[in-house]
Design a protein around this motif. Structure first.
Motif, PDB file in Angstrom:
ATOM      1  N   THR A  18       0.827  -1.206   0.000  1.00 62.01           N
ATOM      2  CA  THR A  18       0.000   0.000   0.000  1.00 62.01           C
ATOM      3  C   THR A  18       0.862   1.257   0.000  1.00 62.01           C
ATOM      4  O   THR A  18       0.613   2.187  -0.771  1.00 62.01           O
ATOM      5  CB  THR A  18      -0.944   0.012   1.217  1.00 62.01           C
ATOM      6  OG1 THR A  18      -1.766  -1.149   1.177  1.00 62.01           O
ATOM      7  CG2 THR A  18      -1.818   1.247   1.231  1.00 62.01           C
ATOM      8  N   MET A  19       1.865   1.281   0.857  1.00 63.54           N
ATOM      9  CA  MET A  19       2.731   2.462   0.930  1.00 63.54           C
ATOM     10  C   MET A  19       3.501   2.668  -0.369  1.00 63.54           C
ATOM     11  O   MET A  19       3.654   3.807  -0.834  1.00 63.54           O
ATOM     12  CB  MET A  19       3.697   2.338   2.112  1.00 63.54           C
ATOM     13  CG  MET A  19       2.999   2.440   3.456  1.00 63.54           C
ATOM     14  SD  MET A  19       4.104   2.166   4.845  1.00 63.54           S
ATOM     15  CE  MET A  19       4.995   3.720   4.848  1.00 63.54           C
ATOM     16  N   LEU A  20       3.963   1.592  -0.997  1.00 55.79           N
ATOM     17  CA  LEU A  20       4.655   1.717  -2.276  1.00 55.79           C
ATOM     18  C   LEU A  20       3.696   2.194  -3.363  1.00 55.79           C
ATOM     19  O   LEU A  20       4.059   3.017  -4.206  1.00 55.79           O
ATOM     20  CB  LEU A  20       5.294   0.384  -2.669  1.00 55.79           C
ATOM     21  CG  LEU A  20       6.467  -0.067  -1.809  1.00 55.79           C
ATOM     22  CD1 LEU A  20       6.892  -1.489  -2.198  1.00 55.79           C
ATOM     23  CD2 LEU A  20       7.641   0.895  -1.909  1.00 55.79           C
ATOM     24  N   ALA A  21       2.457   1.709  -3.328  1.00 60.40           N
ATOM     25  CA  ALA A  21       1.455   2.138  -4.310  1.00 60.40           C
ATOM     26  C   ALA A  21       1.119   3.616  -4.153  1.00 60.40           C
ATOM     27  O   ALA A  21       0.771   4.291  -5.127  1.00 60.40           O
ATOM     28  CB  ALA A  21       0.185   1.291  -4.171  1.00 60.40           C
ATOM     29  N   GLU A  22       1.214   4.124  -2.936  1.00 54.88           N
ATOM     30  CA  GLU A  22       0.957   5.536  -2.680  1.00 54.88           C
ATOM     31  C   GLU A  22       2.126   6.415  -3.077  1.00 54.88           C
ATOM     32  O   GLU A  22       2.037   7.637  -3.009  1.00 54.88           O
ATOM     33  CB  GLU A  22       0.626   5.754  -1.207  1.00 54.88           C
ATOM     34  CG  GLU A  22      -0.701   5.147  -0.801  1.00 54.88           C
ATOM     35  CD  GLU A  22      -0.930   5.176   0.700  1.00 54.88           C
ATOM     36  OE1 GLU A  22       0.033   5.455   1.458  1.00 54.88           O
ATOM     37  OE2 GLU A  22      -2.067   4.917   1.116  1.00 54.88           O
ATOM     38  N   GLY A  23       3.250   5.811  -3.463  1.00 60.85           N
ATOM     39  CA  GLY A  23       4.398   6.570  -3.932  1.00 60.85           C
ATOM     40  C   GLY A  23       5.513   6.753  -2.926  1.00 60.85           C
ATOM     41  O   GLY A  23       6.470   7.470  -3.196  1.00 60.85           O
ATOM     42  N   SER A  24       5.418   6.121  -1.784  1.00 56.58           N
ATOM     43  CA  SER A  24       6.495   6.226  -0.793  1.00 56.58           C
ATOM     44  C   SER A  24       7.729   5.494  -1.300  1.00 56.58           C
ATOM     45  O   SER A  24       7.620   4.407  -1.866  1.00 56.58           O
ATOM     46  CB  SER A  24       6.066   5.609   0.536  1.00 56.58           C
ATOM     47  OG  SER A  24       4.955   6.280   1.059  1.00 56.58           O
ATOM     48  N   PRO A  25       8.922   6.080  -1.105  1.00 61.87           N
ATOM     49  CA  PRO A  25      10.141   5.394  -1.555  1.00 61.87           C
ATOM     50  C   PRO A  25      10.441   4.161  -0.699  1.00 61.87           C
ATOM     51  O   PRO A  25      10.022   4.072   0.455  1.00 61.87           O
ATOM     52  CB  PRO A  25      11.235   6.452  -1.381  1.00 61.87           C
ATOM     53  CG  PRO A  25      10.675   7.485  -0.478  1.00 61.87           C
ATOM     54  CD  PRO A  25       9.184   7.396  -0.546  1.00 61.87           C
ATOM     55  N   ILE A  43       9.471  -7.650  -1.569  1.00 64.36           N
ATOM     56  CA  ILE A  43       8.022  -7.762  -1.358  1.00 64.36           C
ATOM     57  C   ILE A  43       7.276  -6.911  -2.378  1.00 64.36           C
ATOM     58  O   ILE A  43       6.298  -7.352  -2.979  1.00 64.36           O
ATOM     59  CB  ILE A  43       7.652  -7.365   0.082  1.00 64.36           C
ATOM     60  CG1 ILE A  43       8.178  -8.410   1.071  1.00 64.36           C
ATOM     61  CG2 ILE A  43       6.140  -7.201   0.246  1.00 64.36           C
ATOM     62  CD1 ILE A  43       8.114  -7.997   2.528  1.00 64.36           C
ATOM     63  N   GLY A  44       7.749  -5.691  -2.585  1.00 64.44           N
ATOM     64  CA  GLY A  44       7.126  -4.816  -3.575  1.00 64.44           C
ATOM     65  C   GLY A  44       7.225  -5.378  -4.972  1.00 64.44           C
ATOM     66  O   GLY A  44       6.273  -5.334  -5.749  1.00 64.44           O
ATOM     67  N   ARG A  45       8.374  -5.935  -5.302  1.00 66.97           N
ATOM     68  CA  ARG A  45       8.585  -6.507  -6.629  1.00 66.97           C
ATOM     69  C   ARG A  45       7.621  -7.662  -6.889  1.00 66.97           C
ATOM     70  O   ARG A  45       7.098  -7.807  -7.996  1.00 66.97           O
ATOM     71  CB  ARG A  45      10.037  -6.983  -6.743  1.00 66.97           C
ATOM     72  CG  ARG A  45      10.427  -7.366  -8.106  1.00 66.97           C
ATOM     73  CD  ARG A  45      10.719  -6.143  -8.923  1.00 66.97           C
ATOM     74  NE  ARG A  45      11.133  -6.571 -10.253  1.00 66.97           N
ATOM     75  CZ  ARG A  45      10.818  -5.927 -11.344  1.00 66.97           C
ATOM     76  NH1 ARG A  45      10.147  -4.813 -11.297  1.00 66.97           N
ATOM     77  NH2 ARG A  45      11.193  -6.384 -12.507  1.00 66.97           N
TER      78      ARG A  45
END
Length: 72
Positions: A18-25, A43-45
């Motif tokens: 969720t945080m990566l989808a929101e644009g957090s580095p 995990i993001g990958r």
């Protein structure tokens, strides 16, 4: 079987995606969840990082307990 650990792992994974989808580095997300940047990246990958649209679909699917549609 330890369901608490599984639930926590699932919750943390969802939070990371969720945080990566929101644009957090990645480095910021790693600091927030107290993990190494590499682990957060992996995990993001798995969820489609850096494609934010794909990450949002993964978050939506996890909240709605459906499979993520695969691109053709």
């Amino acid at each position: 079987m330890n369901t608490t650990a599984t639930t926590t792992d699932s919750t943390v994974r969802t939070m990371i995606v969720t945080m990566l989808a929101e644009g957090s580095p990645v480095w910021y997300v790693a600091g927030m969840v107290n993990m190494r940047s590499h682990d957060v990246y992996v995990i993001g990958r798995e969820a489609g990082y850096p494609d934010k649209a794909r990450l949002r679909r993964a978050v939506w699917a996890s909240k709605n307990r459906t499979r993520v549609p695969q691109a053709a």
